[in-house]
Design a protein around this motif. Sequence first.
Motif, PDB file in Angstrom:
ATOM      1  N   ARG A  96       9.404   5.187   6.746  1.00  0.00           N
ATOM      2  CA  ARG A  96      10.255   4.049   7.295  1.00  0.00           C
ATOM      3  C   ARG A  96      10.204   2.965   5.923  1.00  0.00           C
ATOM      4  NH1 ARG A  96       7.560   3.043  11.535  1.00  0.00           N
ATOM      5  NH2 ARG A  96       6.652   0.902  11.114  1.00  0.00           N
ATOM      6  N   ILE A  97       9.055   2.643   5.505  1.00  0.00           N
ATOM      7  CA  ILE A  97       9.132   1.653   4.539  1.00  0.00           C
ATOM      8  C   ILE A  97      10.190   2.221   3.125  1.00  0.00           C
ATOM      9  CG2 ILE A  97       7.896   0.682   2.765  1.00  0.00           C
ATOM     10  CD1 ILE A  97       5.456   0.575   4.905  1.00  0.00           C
ATOM     11  N   GLU A  98      10.031   3.249   2.957  1.00  0.00           N
ATOM     12  CA  GLU A  98      10.678   3.746   1.633  1.00  0.00           C
ATOM     13  C   GLU A  98      12.122   4.108   2.027  1.00  0.00           C
ATOM     14  OE1 GLU A  98       8.976   7.702   1.210  1.00  0.00           O
ATOM     15  OE2 GLU A  98       7.379   7.171   0.121  1.00  0.00           O
ATOM     16  N   ALA A  99      12.570   4.325   3.241  1.00  0.00           N
ATOM     17  CA  ALA A  99      13.747   3.996   3.708  1.00  0.00           C
ATOM     18  C   ALA A  99      14.419   2.655   3.525  1.00  0.00           C
ATOM     19  CB  ALA A  99      14.206   4.779   5.118  1.00  0.00           C
ATOM     20  N   ALA A 100      13.669   1.623   4.005  1.00  0.00           N
ATOM     21  CA  ALA A 100      14.040   0.359   3.849  1.00  0.00           C
ATOM     22  C   ALA A 100      14.241  -0.217   2.394  1.00  0.00           C
ATOM     23  CB  ALA A 100      12.964  -0.613   4.633  1.00  0.00           C
ATOM     24  N   GLY A 126      -1.066   7.426  -0.069  1.00  0.00           N
ATOM     25  CA  GLY A 126      -2.148   8.365   0.725  1.00  0.00           C
ATOM     26  C   GLY A 126      -2.775   7.419   1.835  1.00  0.00           C
ATOM     27  N   ARG A 127      -2.843   5.956   1.498  1.00  0.00           N
ATOM     28  CA  ARG A 127      -3.456   5.231   2.548  1.00  0.00           C
ATOM     29  C   ARG A 127      -2.634   4.761   3.774  1.00  0.00           C
ATOM     30  NH1 ARG A 127      -5.357   0.143  -0.910  1.00  0.00           N
ATOM     31  NH2 ARG A 127      -6.484  -0.414   1.235  1.00  0.00           N
ATOM     32  N   VAL A 128      -1.385   5.157   3.777  1.00  0.00           N
ATOM     33  CA  VAL A 128      -0.332   4.902   4.672  1.00  0.00           C
ATOM     34  C   VAL A 128       0.095   6.190   5.359  1.00  0.00           C
ATOM     35  CG1 VAL A 128       1.822   3.735   5.588  1.00  0.00           C
ATOM     36  CG2 VAL A 128       0.409   2.823   3.641  1.00  0.00           C
ATOM     37  N   ASN A 129       0.155   5.902   6.937  1.00  0.00           N
ATOM     38  CA  ASN A 129       0.557   7.463   7.467  1.00  0.00           C
ATOM     39  C   ASN A 129       2.082   7.722   7.173  1.00  0.00           C
ATOM     40  OD1 ASN A 129       2.450   6.536   9.722  1.00  0.00           O
ATOM     41  ND2 ASN A 129       0.723   5.509  10.470  1.00  0.00           N
ATOM     42  N   PHE A 130       2.408   8.848   7.286  1.00  0.00           N
ATOM     43  CA  PHE A 130       3.699   9.684   6.923  1.00  0.00           C
ATOM     44  C   PHE A 130       4.791   8.733   7.646  1.00  0.00           C
ATOM     45  CE2 PHE A 130       7.245  12.605   7.457  1.00  0.00           C
ATOM     46  CZ  PHE A 130       7.632  12.913   6.402  1.00  0.00           C
ATOM     47  N   ARG A 172       0.660  -0.974  -0.026  1.00  0.00           N
ATOM     48  CA  ARG A 172       0.053  -0.023   0.010  1.00  0.00           C
ATOM     49  C   ARG A 172       0.935   1.115  -0.064  1.00  0.00           C
ATOM     50  NH1 ARG A 172      -3.085  -2.945   3.407  1.00  0.00           N
ATOM     51  NH2 ARG A 172      -2.280  -1.895   5.322  1.00  0.00           N
ATOM     52  N   ALA A 173       1.860   1.291   0.802  1.00  0.00           N
ATOM     53  CA  ALA A 173       2.783   2.407   0.868  1.00  0.00           C
ATOM     54  C   ALA A 173       3.534   2.807  -0.395  1.00  0.00           C
ATOM     55  CB  ALA A 173       3.734   2.202   1.937  1.00  0.00           C
TER      56      ALA A 173
END
Length: 349
Positions: free
Chosen positions: A54-58, A45-49, A39-40
């Motif tokens: 954290r997901i984008e960094a991983a 927009g469906r996942v909190n900032f 989802r991220a």
Amino acid sequence: MSALPSTNADGETRATAKKPATIHDVAALSGVAASTVSRALSTPGRVNFRTRARIEAAATELKYVPNAQAKALSSGQTKAVAVLVADITNPFYFDIIRGTQLQLKAAGYTQFLVDTEESKEVEVNTIEQMMQMADGVILTAPRLNDEALVLAATKMPLVTINREVPGIPSVLLDTPTATNQALDHLISLGHSHIAYLGGPGSSSSNIRRWEALSTAAQERGVQMDRLGPFAPRTYSGDAAADALVYSGATAGIAFNDLMAIGMLQRLAARGVRVPEDISLVGCDDIFGADFCSPPLTTVTAPVEQAGRVAVTMLLSRINPGVGTLPRSQSVLPTHLTIRGSTGPAPLRP
């Protein structure tokens, strides 16, 4: 004599190069479920900032490439289309979403649905993101100015619904014609002082309806007031109803049904009878418009068809030369549906 093992761009030998990271690797590193990672990265927009960051960094650390992006790199297409709506809670958009979903599914495409919250900034950011994740974008009632939309259309295939911009394919619901039908309907009932309860100032539909109504009212010799702007939500009905009563008009045409429904509630609370004291017309014929008390006279439009046509127009640009020839514009007819919220003008001393 044996040959030295070759190395890749990162200096790793082919024998020791790591396998590409998977969505499960990203999930494990960021401490969330794989579905949250999906989802991220697909509908941010469906996942909190904080979680998204954290997901984008991983994903960056692991050099993860989502499947959609991998397909885009290899085939040039993601087989996905983004549909941007101004307010996902507005029932008007339900049929558009259904129309685009069914038409995309039939063509073998996935739909990314984004609520732009009537924000220009969200629209711009989403379009930028979708350049890597989708083959094209459908914008419903966009709030961006013409220049920004033209620029976006140079970067990826784009179709608008209820917004006419030179050079951009569009699907228009001919609501100005039906609002003029509403005006004639009210005049036939004896109303000579009518008000238009306007929507957002940046709304193209709002501008088109007012221009049509003001011109028609002048031609017919009746007084037409413009009140607002008001938010296209039910809660704005309180202020819109008060403004209508204060104006002295005996009838009102609201920008949309949500506003009109809120107005019915406010007028009832004030003891103003509809249609005996004031007649009211909405626009969109959303689900529930016929359940009001009284049932709402409103403009009816082929909303689901608009979604289907927009998809057809977009796919003809994504896949030129396949199927129907690209169209630059499609105008769909609308009509007035008369119910119990309109009646004869009250007798005034």
